[in-house]
Design a protein around this motif. Sequence first.
Motif: not given
Length: 75
Positions: A60-62, A48-54
């Motif tokens: 998601w990375l947190s 999810l972190g890789a697929a989404n923008a800030e």
Amino acid sequence: MAGCTWCGGDVTRSSTGRPRRFCSDEHRKAWHQRVKTLRRQVDHYKDLGAANAEPYRSYWLSCAADAQAELTNLS
């Protein structure tokens, strides 16, 4: 005697073989299920972190880092 990996309770040790890590089969199964769930969560959150923008990426990375930390504490 060592403590149960799941609950910290007393684990009786037999005179031969590998030392036990759990006080019961229920705790062994619960521990393995939690580890399996956390591993899946870490992978899912990283995806999810890789697929989404800030700002969603950092969220998601947190979440992935938190799940990884809990996984490390269980092992």
